[in-house]
Design a protein around this motif. Structure first.
Motif, mmCIF file in Angstrom:
data_model
loop_
_atom_site.group_PDB
_atom_site.id
_atom_site.type_symbol
_atom_site.label_atom_id
_atom_site.label_comp_id
_atom_site.label_asym_id
_atom_site.label_seq_id
_atom_site.Cartn_x
_atom_site.Cartn_y
_atom_site.Cartn_z
ATOM 1 N N UNK A 9 0.807 -1.230 -0.059
ATOM 2 C CA UNK A 9 0.011 0.097 0.078
ATOM 3 C C UNK A 9 0.898 1.218 0.084
ATOM 4 N N UNK A 10 1.791 1.187 0.720
ATOM 5 C CA UNK A 10 2.760 2.401 0.909
ATOM 6 C C UNK A 10 3.354 2.356 -0.521
ATOM 7 N N UNK A 11 4.113 1.536 -1.217
ATOM 8 C CA UNK A 11 4.446 1.532 -2.391
ATOM 9 C C UNK A 11 3.520 1.988 -3.435
ATOM 10 N N UNK A 12 2.356 1.536 -3.336
ATOM 11 C CA UNK A 12 1.338 2.112 -4.448
ATOM 12 C C UNK A 12 0.995 3.554 -4.247
ATOM 13 N N UNK A 13 1.087 3.846 -3.124
ATOM 14 C CA UNK A 13 0.858 5.358 -2.794
ATOM 15 C C UNK A 13 1.977 6.281 -3.399
ATOM 16 N N UNK A 14 3.387 6.019 -3.063
ATOM 17 C CA UNK A 14 4.496 6.349 -3.639
ATOM 18 C C UNK A 14 4.734 6.554 -5.132
ATOM 19 N N UNK A 15 4.015 5.515 -6.041
ATOM 20 C CA UNK A 15 4.215 5.437 -7.198
ATOM 21 C C UNK A 15 2.786 5.913 -7.817
ATOM 22 N N UNK A 18 1.627 8.596 -9.103
ATOM 23 C CA UNK A 18 1.534 9.462 -10.281
ATOM 24 C C UNK A 18 1.853 8.634 -11.345
ATOM 25 N N UNK A 19 2.528 7.625 -11.439
ATOM 26 C CA UNK A 19 2.843 6.854 -12.680
ATOM 27 C C UNK A 19 1.934 5.662 -12.777
ATOM 28 N N UNK A 20 1.413 4.934 -11.779
ATOM 29 C CA UNK A 20 1.026 3.509 -11.927
ATOM 30 C C UNK A 20 -0.097 3.544 -11.279
ATOM 31 N N UNK A 21 -1.036 2.560 -11.482
ATOM 32 C CA UNK A 21 -2.607 2.350 -10.790
ATOM 33 C C UNK A 21 -2.372 0.777 -10.405
ATOM 34 N N UNK A 22 -2.695 0.550 -9.010
ATOM 35 C CA UNK A 22 -2.436 -0.812 -8.598
ATOM 36 C C UNK A 22 -4.003 -1.271 -8.188
ATOM 37 N N UNK A 23 -4.057 -2.508 -8.403
ATOM 38 C CA UNK A 23 -5.384 -2.948 -7.967
ATOM 39 C C UNK A 23 -4.936 -4.293 -6.839
ATOM 40 N N UNK A 24 -5.343 -4.227 -5.948
ATOM 41 C CA UNK A 24 -4.892 -5.221 -4.875
ATOM 42 C C UNK A 24 -5.876 -6.100 -4.499
ATOM 43 N N UNK A 25 -5.947 -7.257 -4.409
ATOM 44 C CA UNK A 25 -6.828 -8.106 -3.841
ATOM 45 C C UNK A 25 -6.327 -9.160 -2.912
ATOM 46 N N UNK A 26 -7.188 -9.483 -2.010
ATOM 47 C CA UNK A 26 -6.916 -10.556 -1.026
ATOM 48 C C UNK A 26 -7.389 -11.798 -1.195
ATOM 49 N N UNK A 27 -6.579 -12.996 -1.361
ATOM 50 C CA UNK A 27 -7.242 -14.127 -1.830
ATOM 51 C C UNK A 27 -6.629 -15.139 -0.959
ATOM 52 N N UNK A 28 -6.659 -16.566 -1.672
ATOM 53 C CA UNK A 28 -5.893 -17.728 -0.893
ATOM 54 C C UNK A 28 -4.950 -18.175 -1.885
ATOM 55 N N UNK A 29 -4.786 -19.449 -2.043
ATOM 56 C CA UNK A 29 -3.890 -20.241 -2.524
ATOM 57 C C UNK A 29 -3.680 -19.888 -4.052
ATOM 58 N N UNK A 30 -2.588 -20.198 -4.700
ATOM 59 C CA UNK A 30 -2.742 -20.040 -6.244
ATOM 60 C C UNK A 30 -1.678 -21.091 -6.533
#
Length: 83
Positions: free
Chosen positions: A18-24, A26-38
């Protein structure tokens, strides 16, 4: 997954996203999801999995708490006799 105060687990370390997304922001848009196993192929394959898009740390902890409350842990012979 949570770790200790001295050695934070993966759940806490992941929240740095979340901190990285906030810092960036101006240049990037992040979609963060919470899930389980992959799977190794990158596809979710857990029956009944719920993936929730989250916007902040509180939403992450809310989703993790719901999952924790829903999880059923059965006893087994190993648990009954471990020290």
């Amino acid at each position: 997954m949570e770790g200790t105060d001295q050695n934070r687990g993966v759940n806490y370390r992941t929240l740095e996203l979340f901190q990285i997304a906030k810092e960036r922001s101006d240049s990037f848009t992040y979609n963060i999801s919470v899930g389980d196993k992959q799977s190794a192929e990158g596809f979710h394959h857990v029956p009944g999995i719920i993936e929730a898009q989250v916007e902040n740390i509180k939403e992450v902890w809310d989703v993790l708490q719901i999952g924790s409350n829903s999880r059923v842990v059965g006893s087994n012979n190993v648990n009954e006799h471990s020290s």
